[in-house]
Design a protein around this motif. Structure first.
Motif, mmCIF file in Angstrom:
data_model
loop_
_atom_site.group_PDB
_atom_site.id
_atom_site.type_symbol
_atom_site.label_atom_id
_atom_site.label_comp_id
_atom_site.label_asym_id
_atom_site.label_seq_id
_atom_site.Cartn_x
_atom_site.Cartn_y
_atom_site.Cartn_z
ATOM 1 N N SER A 63 6.903 7.610 -3.340
ATOM 2 C CA SER A 63 7.583 6.372 -3.690
ATOM 3 C C SER A 63 6.978 5.224 -2.886
ATOM 4 O O SER A 63 6.264 5.439 -1.906
ATOM 5 N N ASP A 64 7.293 4.000 -3.293
ATOM 6 C CA ASP A 64 6.782 2.834 -2.567
ATOM 7 C C ASP A 64 7.252 2.844 -1.119
ATOM 8 O O ASP A 64 6.494 2.496 -0.214
ATOM 9 N N ALA A 65 8.495 3.251 -0.893
ATOM 10 C CA ALA A 65 9.028 3.286 0.468
ATOM 11 C C ALA A 65 8.269 4.300 1.326
ATOM 12 O O ALA A 65 7.981 4.039 2.499
ATOM 13 N N GLU A 66 7.935 5.449 0.746
ATOM 14 C CA GLU A 66 7.192 6.469 1.487
ATOM 15 C C GLU A 66 5.774 5.989 1.811
ATOM 16 O O GLU A 66 5.260 6.254 2.903
ATOM 17 N N ILE A 67 5.158 5.278 0.866
ATOM 18 C CA ILE A 67 3.821 4.741 1.110
ATOM 19 C C ILE A 67 3.874 3.697 2.219
ATOM 20 O O ILE A 67 3.036 3.697 3.125
ATOM 21 N N ALA A 78 2.875 1.989 7.804
ATOM 22 C CA ALA A 78 3.420 1.527 9.090
ATOM 23 C C ALA A 78 3.093 2.508 10.211
ATOM 24 O O ALA A 78 2.706 2.099 11.308
ATOM 25 N N SER A 79 3.240 3.804 9.960
ATOM 26 C CA SER A 79 2.942 4.784 11.008
ATOM 27 C C SER A 79 1.444 4.823 11.309
ATOM 28 O O SER A 79 1.042 5.008 12.458
ATOM 29 N N ALA A 80 0.608 4.629 10.286
ATOM 30 C CA ALA A 80 -0.833 4.617 10.515
ATOM 31 C C ALA A 80 -1.254 3.393 11.325
ATOM 32 O O ALA A 80 -2.179 3.473 12.131
ATOM 33 N N VAL A 81 -0.572 2.261 11.135
ATOM 34 C CA VAL A 81 -0.870 1.063 11.922
ATOM 35 C C VAL A 81 -0.604 1.353 13.397
ATOM 36 O O VAL A 81 -1.405 1.017 14.273
ATOM 37 N N VAL A 82 0.513 2.028 13.670
ATOM 38 C CA VAL A 82 0.860 2.366 15.051
ATOM 39 C C VAL A 82 -0.138 3.380 15.623
ATOM 40 O O VAL A 82 -0.617 3.233 16.745
ATOM 41 N N GLU A 83 -0.470 4.422 14.840
ATOM 42 C CA GLU A 83 -1.378 5.473 15.303
ATOM 43 C C GLU A 83 -2.772 4.935 15.636
ATOM 44 O O GLU A 83 -3.372 5.316 16.638
ATOM 45 N N VAL A 137 -2.980 0.489 -4.599
ATOM 46 C CA VAL A 137 -1.669 0.028 -4.111
ATOM 47 C C VAL A 137 -1.629 0.133 -2.589
ATOM 48 O O VAL A 137 -1.144 -0.772 -1.910
ATOM 49 N N VAL A 138 -2.154 1.231 -2.057
ATOM 50 C CA VAL A 138 -2.196 1.416 -0.601
ATOM 51 C C VAL A 138 -3.015 0.296 0.039
ATOM 52 O O VAL A 138 -2.617 -0.266 1.061
ATOM 53 N N SER A 139 -4.121 -0.053 -0.580
ATOM 54 C CA SER A 139 -4.977 -1.120 -0.059
ATOM 55 C C SER A 139 -4.225 -2.443 0.024
ATOM 56 O O SER A 139 -4.333 -3.173 1.022
ATOM 57 N N VAL A 140 -3.459 -2.754 -1.013
ATOM 58 C CA VAL A 140 -2.662 -4.002 -1.006
ATOM 59 C C VAL A 140 -1.635 -3.967 0.119
ATOM 60 O O VAL A 140 -1.442 -4.973 0.844
ATOM 61 N N LEU A 141 -0.981 -2.833 0.317
ATOM 62 C CA LEU A 141 0.014 -2.710 1.379
ATOM 63 C C LEU A 141 -0.626 -2.802 2.759
ATOM 64 O O LEU A 141 -0.046 -3.384 3.676
#
Length: 149
Positions: free
Chosen positions: A95-99, A104-109, A137-141
């Protein structure tokens, strides 16, 4: 059972059931898998098979858009049927929320701080989300997450 074995079994059952459309699409998948095995001299893993199917799905979506733009609904319908068969082999989408949570977790990692870190962030996300999320979609986020505030 590996994905490759499942595709082979589905091909056999489509032959027995005389499902020509499904059989043709599955044969396209097996041909692409064999081509990759021969070209790279490797045994395919499930991740590699998913990448092949994902590429085929992207090709079908592009073809559908082109056929519909050209007024060839008959060819677009054939591509849509193949797209449904190919999509059946993909894992359930996120889902969009899971993506967003994964981004967000990858930004922190990775400690990504700005747009210059987009490549590093996408490299971290691709193995986690491959086949389960549209990477466009991931790229846009990711761009939104790294945009200066």
């Amino acid at each position: 059972m590996s994905l490759k074995d499942q595709i082979t079994e589905d091909m056999k059952s489509a032959m027995r059931a005389k499902e020509a459309a499904k059989l043709g699409t599955i044969r396209l998948i097996t041909a692409a898998m064999k081509q990759k095995e021969v070209d790279e001299r490797v045994d395919l893993t499930d991740a590699m098979v998913l990448a092949i199917i994902e590429k085929m799905i992207k090709q079908r979506k592009d073809s559908i858009a082109q056929f519909e733009a050209g007024g060839r609904q008959d060819l677009a319908d054939i591509e849509k049927a193949e797209l449904l068969i190919l999509s059946a082999y993909m894992p359930a989408g996120l889902s969009d929320a899971e993506i967003q949570a994964a981004v967000a977790s990858a930004v922190v990692e990775t400690g990504a701080a700005g747009p210059q870190d987009m490549g590093k962030l996408m490299a971290a996300l691709k193995p986690k989300l491959a086949g389960r999320a549209d990477m466009a979609v991931v790229s846009v986020l990711v761009k939104a997450a790294l945009a200066p505030r």
